[in-house]
Design a protein around this motif. Structure first.
Motif, PDB file in Angstrom:
ATOM      1  N   LYS A   1       0.918  -1.352   0.048  1.00 37.81           N
ATOM      2  CA  LYS A   1       0.112  -0.163  -0.076  1.00 37.81           C
ATOM      3  C   LYS A   1       0.847   1.403  -0.066  1.00 37.81           C
ATOM      4  CE  LYS A   1      -4.016  -2.024   2.329  1.00 37.81           C
ATOM      5  NZ  LYS A   1      -4.835  -1.949   3.762  1.00 37.81           N
ATOM      6  N   SER A   2       0.403   2.231  -0.465  1.00 39.31           N
ATOM      7  CA  SER A   2       1.016   3.568  -0.615  1.00 39.31           C
ATOM      8  C   SER A   2       1.046   4.303   0.606  1.00 39.31           C
ATOM      9  CB  SER A   2       0.588   4.494  -1.803  1.00 39.31           C
ATOM     10  OG  SER A   2      -0.983   4.975  -1.484  1.00 39.31           O
ATOM     11  N   LYS A   3       2.214   4.889   0.868  1.00 41.92           N
ATOM     12  CA  LYS A   3       2.500   5.740   2.137  1.00 41.92           C
ATOM     13  C   LYS A   3       2.624   7.279   1.915  1.00 41.92           C
ATOM     14  CE  LYS A   3       4.417   2.004   4.636  1.00 41.92           C
ATOM     15  NZ  LYS A   3       5.766   1.445   5.321  1.00 41.92           N
ATOM     16  N   ASP A   4       2.356   7.948   2.850  1.00 38.68           N
ATOM     17  CA  ASP A   4       2.676   9.550   2.592  1.00 38.68           C
ATOM     18  C   ASP A   4       4.360   9.533   2.291  1.00 38.68           C
ATOM     19  OD1 ASP A   4       1.840  12.291   2.671  1.00 38.68           O
ATOM     20  OD2 ASP A   4       3.105  12.384   4.653  1.00 38.68           O
ATOM     21  N   GLY A   5       4.667  10.503   1.307  1.00 38.70           N
ATOM     22  CA  GLY A   5       6.048  10.352   0.769  1.00 38.70           C
ATOM     23  C   GLY A   5       6.130   9.803  -0.590  1.00 38.70           C
ATOM     24  N   ASP A   6       5.373   8.524  -0.710  1.00 35.59           N
ATOM     25  CA  ASP A   6       5.355   7.749  -2.038  1.00 35.59           C
ATOM     26  C   ASP A   6       5.111   8.480  -3.148  1.00 35.59           C
ATOM     27  OD1 ASP A   6       6.248   5.892  -0.417  1.00 35.59           O
ATOM     28  OD2 ASP A   6       4.662   4.555  -0.519  1.00 35.59           O
ATOM     29  N   GLN A   7       5.568   7.879  -4.283  1.00 39.11           N
ATOM     30  CA  GLN A   7       5.057   8.490  -5.727  1.00 39.11           C
ATOM     31  C   GLN A   7       4.091   7.311  -6.210  1.00 39.11           C
ATOM     32  OE1 GLN A   7       7.414   8.173  -9.374  1.00 39.11           O
ATOM     33  NE2 GLN A   7       7.824  10.213  -8.978  1.00 39.11           N
ATOM     34  N   VAL A   8       2.840   7.909  -6.460  1.00 35.37           N
ATOM     35  CA  VAL A   8       2.053   7.045  -7.265  1.00 35.37           C
ATOM     36  C   VAL A   8       1.964   7.598  -8.576  1.00 35.37           C
ATOM     37  CG1 VAL A   8       0.682   6.218  -5.190  1.00 35.37           C
ATOM     38  CG2 VAL A   8      -0.033   8.368  -6.494  1.00 35.37           C
ATOM     39  N   VAL A   9       1.824   6.380  -9.589  1.00 34.00           N
ATOM     40  CA  VAL A   9       1.781   6.904 -11.030  1.00 34.00           C
ATOM     41  C   VAL A   9       0.326   6.533 -11.370  1.00 34.00           C
ATOM     42  CG1 VAL A   9       2.320   6.413 -13.185  1.00 34.00           C
ATOM     43  CG2 VAL A   9       4.084   6.350 -11.408  1.00 34.00           C
ATOM     44  N   ILE A  10      -0.502   7.506 -11.649  1.00 32.65           N
ATOM     45  CA  ILE A  10      -1.907   7.227 -12.026  1.00 32.65           C
ATOM     46  C   ILE A  10      -2.520   7.932 -13.314  1.00 32.65           C
ATOM     47  CG2 ILE A  10      -2.347   7.392  -9.595  1.00 32.65           C
ATOM     48  CD1 ILE A  10      -3.111  10.237  -9.766  1.00 32.65           C
ATOM     49  N   ASP A  11      -3.548   7.291 -13.579  1.00 30.35           N
ATOM     50  CA  ASP A  11      -4.495   7.690 -14.868  1.00 30.35           C
ATOM     51  C   ASP A  11      -5.513   8.254 -13.991  1.00 30.35           C
ATOM     52  OD1 ASP A  11      -2.692   6.789 -16.756  1.00 30.35           O
ATOM     53  OD2 ASP A  11      -3.790   4.932 -17.192  1.00 30.35           O
ATOM     54  N   PHE A  12      -5.960   9.320 -14.460  1.00 24.85           N
ATOM     55  CA  PHE A  12      -7.205  10.060 -13.807  1.00 24.85           C
ATOM     56  C   PHE A  12      -8.024  10.899 -14.723  1.00 24.85           C
ATOM     57  CE2 PHE A  12      -3.994  13.309 -13.152  1.00 24.85           C
ATOM     58  CZ  PHE A  12      -4.666  14.283 -13.584  1.00 24.85           C
ATOM     59  N   VAL A  13      -9.321  11.146 -14.503  1.00 26.48           N
ATOM     60  CA  VAL A  13     -10.463  11.553 -15.400  1.00 26.48           C
ATOM     61  C   VAL A  13     -11.063  12.500 -14.257  1.00 26.48           C
ATOM     62  CG1 VAL A  13     -12.350  11.783 -16.684  1.00 26.48           C
ATOM     63  CG2 VAL A  13     -10.434  10.195 -17.169  1.00 26.48           C
ATOM     64  N   GLY A  14     -11.167  13.731 -14.298  1.00 26.93           N
ATOM     65  CA  GLY A  14     -12.100  14.587 -13.315  1.00 26.93           C
ATOM     66  C   GLY A  14     -13.440  14.845 -13.939  1.00 26.93           C
ATOM     67  N   LYS A  15     -14.464  14.774 -13.206  1.00 31.26           N
ATOM     68  CA  LYS A  15     -15.485  15.078 -13.652  1.00 31.26           C
ATOM     69  C   LYS A  15     -16.421  15.975 -12.588  1.00 31.26           C
ATOM     70  CE  LYS A  15     -16.119  10.613 -15.983  1.00 31.26           C
ATOM     71  NZ  LYS A  15     -17.125   9.359 -16.160  1.00 31.26           N
ATOM     72  N   VAL A  16     -17.326  16.917 -13.110  1.00 32.88           N
ATOM     73  CA  VAL A  16     -18.071  17.709 -12.383  1.00 32.88           C
ATOM     74  C   VAL A  16     -19.522  17.677 -12.897  1.00 32.88           C
ATOM     75  CG1 VAL A  16     -18.769  20.137 -11.799  1.00 32.88           C
ATOM     76  CG2 VAL A  16     -16.498  19.532 -12.027  1.00 32.88           C
ATOM     77  N   ASP A  17     -20.273  17.249 -11.998  1.00 30.79           N
ATOM     78  CA  ASP A  17     -21.882  16.838 -12.336  1.00 30.79           C
ATOM     79  C   ASP A  17     -21.789  15.705 -13.191  1.00 30.79           C
ATOM     80  OD1 ASP A  17     -22.894  18.861 -10.512  1.00 30.79           O
ATOM     81  OD2 ASP A  17     -22.623  20.560 -12.076  1.00 30.79           O
ATOM     82  N   GLY A  18     -20.873  14.793 -13.138  1.00 31.79           N
ATOM     83  CA  GLY A  18     -20.819  13.554 -14.137  1.00 31.79           C
ATOM     84  C   GLY A  18     -20.238  13.881 -15.352  1.00 31.79           C
ATOM     85  N   GLU A  19     -19.794  14.900 -15.639  1.00 33.28           N
ATOM     86  CA  GLU A  19     -19.197  15.493 -16.947  1.00 33.28           C
ATOM     87  C   GLU A  19     -17.827  15.749 -16.980  1.00 33.28           C
ATOM     88  OE1 GLU A  19     -20.713  15.161 -19.980  1.00 33.28           O
ATOM     89  OE2 GLU A  19     -22.490  14.582 -18.871  1.00 33.28           O
ATOM     90  N   PRO A  20     -17.036  15.002 -17.765  1.00 36.10           N
ATOM     91  CA  PRO A  20     -15.593  15.642 -17.705  1.00 36.10           C
ATOM     92  C   PRO A  20     -15.427  16.953 -18.009  1.00 36.10           C
ATOM     93  CG  PRO A  20     -15.870  13.393 -19.011  1.00 36.10           C
ATOM     94  CD  PRO A  20     -17.229  14.121 -18.782  1.00 36.10           C
ATOM     95  N   PHE A  21     -14.155  17.551 -17.471  1.00 38.01           N
ATOM     96  CA  PHE A  21     -14.128  18.982 -17.817  1.00 38.01           C
ATOM     97  C   PHE A  21     -12.818  19.219 -18.212  1.00 38.01           C
ATOM     98  CE2 PHE A  21     -13.062  18.192 -13.378  1.00 38.01           C
ATOM     99  CZ  PHE A  21     -11.882  18.596 -13.208  1.00 38.01           C
ATOM    100  N   GLU A  22     -12.239  20.299 -19.072  1.00 33.56           N
ATOM    101  CA  GLU A  22     -11.026  20.394 -19.668  1.00 33.56           C
ATOM    102  C   GLU A  22      -9.938  20.515 -18.884  1.00 33.56           C
ATOM    103  OE1 GLU A  22      -9.461  23.611 -22.931  1.00 33.56           O
ATOM    104  OE2 GLU A  22     -11.121  23.727 -22.262  1.00 33.56           O
ATOM    105  N   GLY A  23      -8.886  19.848 -19.077  1.00 34.43           N
ATOM    106  CA  GLY A  23      -7.613  19.898 -18.221  1.00 34.43           C
ATOM    107  C   GLY A  23      -7.923  19.126 -17.116  1.00 34.43           C
ATOM    108  N   GLY A  24      -8.895  18.239 -16.836  1.00 31.74           N
ATOM    109  CA  GLY A  24      -8.945  17.272 -15.552  1.00 31.74           C
ATOM    110  C   GLY A  24      -8.598  15.943 -15.841  1.00 31.74           C
ATOM    111  N   ALA A  25      -7.658  15.541 -16.820  1.00 37.66           N
ATOM    112  CA  ALA A  25      -7.494  14.081 -17.285  1.00 37.66           C
ATOM    113  C   ALA A  25      -6.166  14.213 -17.437  1.00 37.66           C
ATOM    114  CB  ALA A  25      -8.259  13.519 -18.449  1.00 37.66           C
TER     115      ALA A  25
END
Length: 443
Positions: free
Chosen positions: A161-185
């Motif tokens: 499991k990741s700990k504070d100070g670790d580096q996690v490499v992630i893919d992510f998509v951000g959504k507001v009201d269920g809709e993706p927004f520009e610059g959020g992925a």
């Protein structure tokens, strides 16, 4: 001008100065005669205006100027005759406030004179200059610190499991009201947990995740967020964890050296050794300076201007109060009364300050333009982007220039004292030097 002494107690001086009405009138007429050749008035040719008319037209305007010049001249003559120097700007005031044209001008001047500084035989002073060499252990310790600062990340064991100070490499998509927004992925984004590089609350929710885990991170954009359409909005980031890495110190090798601008590890070690020994020398100089000042303080005793001691004690008390109350930034606080300890320290500082000034003057110690420019440049670095304005401020502010000049002058006088004193070198370890520096703070 008539000058009569009214007080001569210790370093306190007071004088009554009388500028007679005739003396003042003579000075006014002299100034009018000086200006007469250049004056033009209607009905008169240039330089032919009668003095009586000039006096009627310009006498009042010139009288104040003539009065000031008379007082300044009398003060200069007084200090030259007495061979005294005032500790601060003399207090000068007109005592006959109901004065009118035709009356004598009565002036009261008071000041504290600088004391006579006794001769000091600097060759009698004995002191030690501590010398510390940077050994291999100190260099290795500094290298380890550099390696930690240049940390890398390596994959944790599968399933960790990741700990504070670790580096996690992630893919992510951000959504507001269920809709993706520009610059959020983003894909393969390396995020160090605890770096506070993402929205508040984001990184904390990724502590404890594993590789291949998918996690929804819920956050609220700050009200002052730079993208107005997102400010204050709730968002959900769908994250997929691709790697979990723990921080490790960089290896101490040539590659580390190149990160710090050195050609090789040996070259980096040499640079570290030079830097450490320069730091040691600076600390040793501070210790030597204190010892020299202590010895000089034992050798001299003379009367001190009370106002200088009082001002210094108030400054010390005020500075120490702010150090003890760091949350108070301004000066909106009760008046701080100096203690006996503050007064004693103020007396030492004033006494040594006057002594160093006297020694520097006699030794013709000068602060060069190059040294002043260097000092201004060092100060200007504290105001990135505003260096030009700072230079102009210093140029137009004599008090600021004096504040920058004073420590340079003092250090040069200390160097002069060290040249004449019996200074011996003593090689010690780093721990001994640290103890000597700590003792300076405790004294």
């Amino acid at each position: 001008m008539q000058v009569t002494e009214t007080q001569n107690e210790g370093l306190k001086r007071a004088y009554k100065m009388i500028l007679t009405a005739q003396e003042l009138d003579d000075k006014v007429m002299d100034k009018l005669k000086e200006a007469q050749p250049e004056v033009e008035l209607k009905g008169f040719r240039k330089g032919k205006v009668p003095l009586a008319l000039l006096k009627k037209q310009f006498g009042q305007r010139i009288m104040g100027e003539a009065m000031q010049e008379a007082v300044d001249g009398a003060m200069s003559a007084h200090f030259e005759e007495k061979g005294e120097r005032p500790a601060a700007e003399p207090s000068v005031k007109m005592t006959n406030e109901d004065w009118k044209e035709g009356d004598d001008v009565e002036i009261e001047m008071s000041y504290e004179a600088l004391p006579d500084i006794p001769e000091v035989d600097l060759k009698k002073i004995k002191a030690e200059r501590l010398v510390v060499k940077a050994d291999d252990a100190a260099v290795d310790e500094a290298l380890s610190s550099l390696a930690e600062n240049a940390q890398d990340f390596k994959a944790r064991k599968k399933g960790s499991k990741s700990k504070d100070g670790d580096q996690v490499v992630i893919d992510f998509v951000g959504k507001v009201d269920g809709e993706p927004f520009e610059g959020g992925a983003a894909e393969d984004y390396p995020l160090v947990l605890g770096s506070n590089s993402f929205i508040p609350g984001f990184e904390e929710q990724l502590v404890g995740v594993k590789v291949d885990e998918e996690k929804d991170v819920s956050v609220t954009f700050p009200e002052e967020y730079q993208a107005e359409h997102l400010a204050g909005k709730e968002a959900v980031f769908e994250c997929k964890v691709k790697e979990v890495k723990e921080p490790v110190a960089a290896e101490i090798n040539d590659e580390l050296a190149t990160k710090y601008g050195a050609e090789s590890l040996d070259a980096l070690k040499d640079q570290i050794k030079e830097r450490l020994e320069a730091e040691y020398a600076g600390a040793a100089r501070a210790v030597l300076k204190r010892h020299l000042l202590d010895e000089m303080d034992k050798l001299v005793s003379f009367e001190l201007p009370p106002s200088m001691v009082e001002a210094e004690a108030k400054q010390i008390a005020h500075q120490l109060w702010h150090e003890e109350n760091p949350d108070v930034q301004g000066h909106d606080h009760p008046e701080i009364e100096p203690t006996d300890e503050h007064n004693k320290l103020a007396e030492r500082r004033v006494r040594l300050g006057l002594l160093l000034a006297e020694l520097g003057q006699k030794a013709e110690v000068e602060v060069s333009d190059a040294e002043m420019t260097q000092a201004v440049m060092e100060q200007a670095r504290q105001y990135p982007g505003q260096e030009r304005q700072f230079f102009e401020f210093v140029q137009n502010n004599p008090q600021m220039r004096q504040q920058l000049r004073a420590p340079i002058f003092e250090d040069k006088v200390i160097d002069y004292v060290a040249e004449l004193a019996q200074v011996t070198e003593k090689e010690v370890g780093k721990d001994d030097l640290e103890k000597a520096v700590e003792a300076l703070d405790d004294a």
